[in-house]
Design a protein around this motif. Structure first.
Motif, PDB file in Angstrom:
ATOM      1  N   PRO A  54      -0.761  23.397  27.332  1.00  0.00           N
ATOM      2  CA  PRO A  54      -0.790  22.001  26.880  1.00  0.00           C
ATOM      3  C   PRO A  54      -1.944  21.221  27.509  1.00  0.00           C
ATOM      4  O   PRO A  54      -2.439  21.560  28.591  1.00  0.00           O
ATOM      5  CB  PRO A  54       0.561  21.447  27.362  1.00  0.00           C
ATOM      6  CG  PRO A  54       1.408  22.639  27.642  1.00  0.00           C
ATOM      7  CD  PRO A  54       0.475  23.727  28.062  1.00  0.00           C
ATOM      8  N   GLN A  55      -2.334  20.164  26.810  1.00  0.00           N
ATOM      9  CA  GLN A  55      -3.345  19.247  27.312  1.00  0.00           C
ATOM     10  C   GLN A  55      -2.819  17.817  27.221  1.00  0.00           C
ATOM     11  O   GLN A  55      -1.901  17.524  26.448  1.00  0.00           O
ATOM     12  CB  GLN A  55      -4.640  19.368  26.507  1.00  0.00           C
ATOM     13  CG  GLN A  55      -5.342  20.707  26.666  1.00  0.00           C
ATOM     14  CD  GLN A  55      -6.675  20.740  25.925  1.00  0.00           C
ATOM     15  OE1 GLN A  55      -6.761  20.343  24.776  1.00  0.00           O
ATOM     16  NE2 GLN A  55      -7.708  21.221  26.599  1.00  0.00           N
ATOM     17  N   VAL A  56      -3.403  16.953  28.013  1.00  0.00           N
ATOM     18  CA  VAL A  56      -3.060  15.537  27.995  1.00  0.00           C
ATOM     19  C   VAL A  56      -4.293  14.757  27.568  1.00  0.00           C
ATOM     20  O   VAL A  56      -5.362  14.896  28.180  1.00  0.00           O
ATOM     21  CB  VAL A  56      -2.575  15.053  29.373  1.00  0.00           C
ATOM     22  CG1 VAL A  56      -2.357  13.539  29.372  1.00  0.00           C
ATOM     23  CG2 VAL A  56      -1.293  15.770  29.764  1.00  0.00           C
ATOM     24  N   ALA A  57      -4.155  13.986  26.504  1.00  0.00           N
ATOM     25  CA  ALA A  57      -5.258  13.171  25.990  1.00  0.00           C
ATOM     26  C   ALA A  57      -5.039  11.729  26.424  1.00  0.00           C
ATOM     27  O   ALA A  57      -4.055  11.096  26.031  1.00  0.00           O
ATOM     28  CB  ALA A  57      -5.321  13.267  24.464  1.00  0.00           C
ATOM     29  N   ALA A  86       4.114   5.755  34.683  1.00  0.00           N
ATOM     30  CA  ALA A  86       5.456   5.733  35.276  1.00  0.00           C
ATOM     31  C   ALA A  86       5.878   7.138  35.702  1.00  0.00           C
ATOM     32  O   ALA A  86       6.422   7.335  36.788  1.00  0.00           O
ATOM     33  CB  ALA A  86       6.459   5.163  34.282  1.00  0.00           C
ATOM     34  N   VAL A  87       5.599   8.118  34.846  1.00  0.00           N
ATOM     35  CA  VAL A  87       6.006   9.491  35.139  1.00  0.00           C
ATOM     36  C   VAL A  87       5.198  10.069  36.303  1.00  0.00           C
ATOM     37  O   VAL A  87       5.748  10.756  37.175  1.00  0.00           O
ATOM     38  CB  VAL A  87       5.842  10.366  33.880  1.00  0.00           C
ATOM     39  CG1 VAL A  87       6.012  11.845  34.221  1.00  0.00           C
ATOM     40  CG2 VAL A  87       6.848   9.951  32.818  1.00  0.00           C
ATOM     41  N   LEU A  88       3.898   9.770  36.337  1.00  0.00           N
ATOM     42  CA  LEU A  88       3.037  10.318  37.386  1.00  0.00           C
ATOM     43  C   LEU A  88       3.133   9.537  38.688  1.00  0.00           C
ATOM     44  O   LEU A  88       2.836  10.058  39.761  1.00  0.00           O
ATOM     45  CB  LEU A  88       1.577  10.327  36.916  1.00  0.00           C
ATOM     46  CG  LEU A  88       1.218  11.240  35.747  1.00  0.00           C
ATOM     47  CD1 LEU A  88      -0.260  11.095  35.412  1.00  0.00           C
ATOM     48  CD2 LEU A  88       1.562  12.687  36.055  1.00  0.00           C
ATOM     49  N   GLY A  89       3.498   8.253  38.569  1.00  0.00           N
ATOM     50  CA  GLY A  89       3.545   7.416  39.762  1.00  0.00           C
ATOM     51  C   GLY A  89       2.183   7.070  40.296  1.00  0.00           C
ATOM     52  O   GLY A  89       2.008   6.833  41.499  1.00  0.00           O
ATOM     53  N   LEU A  95      -8.055   8.646  33.189  1.00  0.00           N
ATOM     54  CA  LEU A  95      -7.851   9.541  32.045  1.00  0.00           C
ATOM     55  C   LEU A  95      -8.327   8.933  30.734  1.00  0.00           C
ATOM     56  O   LEU A  95      -8.376   9.630  29.716  1.00  0.00           O
ATOM     57  CB  LEU A  95      -6.366   9.895  31.917  1.00  0.00           C
ATOM     58  CG  LEU A  95      -5.742  10.689  33.062  1.00  0.00           C
ATOM     59  CD1 LEU A  95      -4.250  10.869  32.817  1.00  0.00           C
ATOM     60  CD2 LEU A  95      -6.424  12.040  33.227  1.00  0.00           C
ATOM     61  N   THR A  96      -8.653   7.650  30.723  1.00  0.00           N
ATOM     62  CA  THR A  96      -9.018   6.974  29.483  1.00  0.00           C
ATOM     63  C   THR A  96     -10.198   7.656  28.802  1.00  0.00           C
ATOM     64  O   THR A  96     -11.274   7.810  29.388  1.00  0.00           O
ATOM     65  CB  THR A  96      -9.360   5.497  29.760  1.00  0.00           C
ATOM     66  OG1 THR A  96      -8.210   4.859  30.322  1.00  0.00           O
ATOM     67  CG2 THR A  96      -9.759   4.770  28.484  1.00  0.00           C
ATOM     68  N   ALA A 102      -2.947  19.904  31.066  1.00  0.00           N
ATOM     69  CA  ALA A 102      -1.714  19.354  31.628  1.00  0.00           C
ATOM     70  C   ALA A 102      -1.416  19.948  32.997  1.00  0.00           C
ATOM     71  O   ALA A 102      -0.729  19.320  33.809  1.00  0.00           O
ATOM     72  CB  ALA A 102      -0.556  19.609  30.667  1.00  0.00           C
ATOM     73  N   ALA A 103      -1.931  21.145  33.270  1.00  0.00           N
ATOM     74  CA  ALA A 103      -1.707  21.768  34.576  1.00  0.00           C
ATOM     75  C   ALA A 103      -2.306  20.935  35.704  1.00  0.00           C
ATOM     76  O   ALA A 103      -1.849  21.011  36.851  1.00  0.00           O
ATOM     77  CB  ALA A 103      -2.286  23.179  34.588  1.00  0.00           C
ATOM     78  N   GLU A 104      -3.344  20.131  35.410  1.00  0.00           N
ATOM     79  CA  GLU A 104      -3.920  19.272  36.442  1.00  0.00           C
ATOM     80  C   GLU A 104      -2.937  18.202  36.882  1.00  0.00           C
ATOM     81  O   GLU A 104      -3.046  17.660  37.980  1.00  0.00           O
ATOM     82  CB  GLU A 104      -5.208  18.619  35.925  1.00  0.00           C
ATOM     83  CG  GLU A 104      -6.344  19.590  35.661  1.00  0.00           C
ATOM     84  CD  GLU A 104      -7.620  18.885  35.254  1.00  0.00           C
ATOM     85  OE1 GLU A 104      -7.763  17.688  35.581  1.00  0.00           O
ATOM     86  OE2 GLU A 104      -8.475  19.517  34.600  1.00  0.00           O
ATOM     87  N   LEU A 105      -1.985  17.884  36.018  1.00  0.00           N
ATOM     88  CA  LEU A 105      -1.001  16.849  36.332  1.00  0.00           C
ATOM     89  C   LEU A 105       0.337  17.443  36.751  1.00  0.00           C
ATOM     90  O   LEU A 105       1.024  16.879  37.605  1.00  0.00           O
ATOM     91  CB  LEU A 105      -0.789  15.943  35.114  1.00  0.00           C
ATOM     92  CG  LEU A 105      -2.040  15.293  34.514  1.00  0.00           C
ATOM     93  CD1 LEU A 105      -1.660  14.436  33.315  1.00  0.00           C
ATOM     94  CD2 LEU A 105      -2.772  14.463  35.552  1.00  0.00           C
ATOM     95  N   TRP A 106       0.737  18.571  36.121  1.00  0.00           N
ATOM     96  CA  TRP A 106       2.076  19.116  36.334  1.00  0.00           C
ATOM     97  C   TRP A 106       2.089  20.572  36.818  1.00  0.00           C
ATOM     98  O   TRP A 106       3.151  21.187  36.863  1.00  0.00           O
ATOM     99  CB  TRP A 106       2.889  18.976  35.045  1.00  0.00           C
ATOM    100  CG  TRP A 106       3.178  17.543  34.708  1.00  0.00           C
ATOM    101  CD1 TRP A 106       3.740  16.612  35.529  1.00  0.00           C
ATOM    102  CD2 TRP A 106       2.921  16.887  33.469  1.00  0.00           C
ATOM    103  NE1 TRP A 106       3.847  15.408  34.873  1.00  0.00           N
ATOM    104  CE2 TRP A 106       3.357  15.543  33.600  1.00  0.00           C
ATOM    105  CE3 TRP A 106       2.371  17.288  32.250  1.00  0.00           C
ATOM    106  CZ2 TRP A 106       3.254  14.612  32.585  1.00  0.00           C
ATOM    107  CZ3 TRP A 106       2.260  16.364  31.221  1.00  0.00           C
ATOM    108  CH2 TRP A 106       2.708  15.043  31.394  1.00  0.00           C
ATOM    109  N   GLY A 107       0.935  21.114  37.127  1.00  0.00           N
ATOM    110  CA  GLY A 107       0.878  22.439  37.722  1.00  0.00           C
ATOM    111  C   GLY A 107       1.457  23.543  36.848  1.00  0.00           C
ATOM    112  O   GLY A 107       1.278  23.565  35.621  1.00  0.00           O
TER     113      GLY A 107
END
Length: 295
Positions: A54-57, A86-89, A95-96, A102-107
């Motif tokens: 997955p990726q996060v845009a 909120a989820v990342l805190g 990221l804009t 997504a691994a950069e955020l959630w491993g």
């Protein structure tokens, strides 16, 4: 464009405060590559091409075209403004305009979600894998939705309330500078940019709803559509449409009609917006102003 499909669905109740909608998009084998035009929505997206991680845009401020090759299936979640922060805190302004793994955020949890998407035998199971990724992260962060100030600011910046940015910040007891700083950190863009994006989403909702019922997206004409969507006039709509989509309104609406007629379903996005616009209109007509959160 024949053969490619894009179908949205509403979010499950447990994640509705964080996720606005999910979708599944397919470009069949043997079809031409499809130029997917991503437009600003005010929220972050979690996307996964089947067979990849997955990726996060991050939130967009203008159009981004992604060429999807034949045989591609994409599973996606559209987060609400402020949800990812909120989820990342942590702030999400970095990221804009970017797409990151997504691994950069959630491993490793992100890699596992990609494997579950690839192994899924139904659309529900594939979407569920991404939902679980976000739900687990939210549970660990102890959140169920965006920060209340961001959620209320987003609501008040919707086009049917036609509020001035400065007024919204003052009504929420935040200084002008503090309001901008708060939205940059939590949403990824400032309040004016968010208001501009939400106004265009209101315009887009009207055009998609008209197209879905076989009607003319421009209805009684662009000038009337512009005013109905909260723009000062047709020229205002034209400037904003070029800024946010890279095309004039007529060219953009022609593209919407062609793409959506080939198997697109955006109802999970436009139905709630049109419902809120109708509710806001009924309150105004009754002389009661904008409905409160409790309404």
């Amino acid at each position: 464009m024949a053969g490619q499909t894009y179908r949205e669905r509403p979010q499950v109740p447990g994640l509705a405060a964080l996720v606005a909608a999910t979708w599944v998009q397919r470009i069949p084998r043997g079809e031409p590559a499809y130029p997917q035009r991503h437009l600003p929505t005010g929220g972050v997206e979690v996307r996964c091409r089947v067979g990849y991680e997955p990726q996060v845009a991050g939130v967009l401020t203008g159009p981004h075209v992604e060429l999807l090759p034949p045989g591609t299936t994409v599973i996606g979640l559209r987060l609400r403004p402020g949800a990812l922060a909120a989820v990342l805190g942590r702030p999400v302004a970095d990221l804009t305009g970017f797409v990151v793994d997504a691994a950069e955020l959630w491993g490793t949890a992100a890699a596992a979600a990609g494997e579950w998407v690839a192994a899924a035998t139904t659309d529900d199971a594939a979407v569920g894998a991404l939902q679980d990724l976000v739900a687990t992260a939210a549970l660990r962060a102890g959140v169920t939705g965006p920060e209340p100030l961001l959620a209320e600011a987003t609501r008040r910046l919707m086009p049917w309330y036609a509020a001035e940015v400065r007024t919204v910040g003052a009504d929420l007891y935040v200084s002008e500078r503090g309001f901008r700083r708060h939205l940059l950190a939590g949403v990824g863009i400032g309040p004016k940019a968010l208001q501009r994006t939400l106004r265009f989403q209101g315009f887009l909702a009207r055009t998609q709803a008209a197209t879905a019922t076989g009607g003319d997206a421009s209805g009684d004409g662009l000038a009337r559509l512009a005013v109905d969507a909260g723009y000062a006039d047709q020229a205002h709509l034209t400037r904003e449409c070029v800024r946010l989509t890279g095309a004039t309104p007529r060219a953009f609406l022609r593209g919407v009609g062609e793409a959506c007629a080939c198997g697109h379903d955006h109802s999970a996005s436009y139905t709630p917006l049109l419902r809120e616009a109708e509710l806001a209109g009924s309150f105004k007509n009754a002389g009661r102003g904008a409905p409160s959160l409790a309404s």
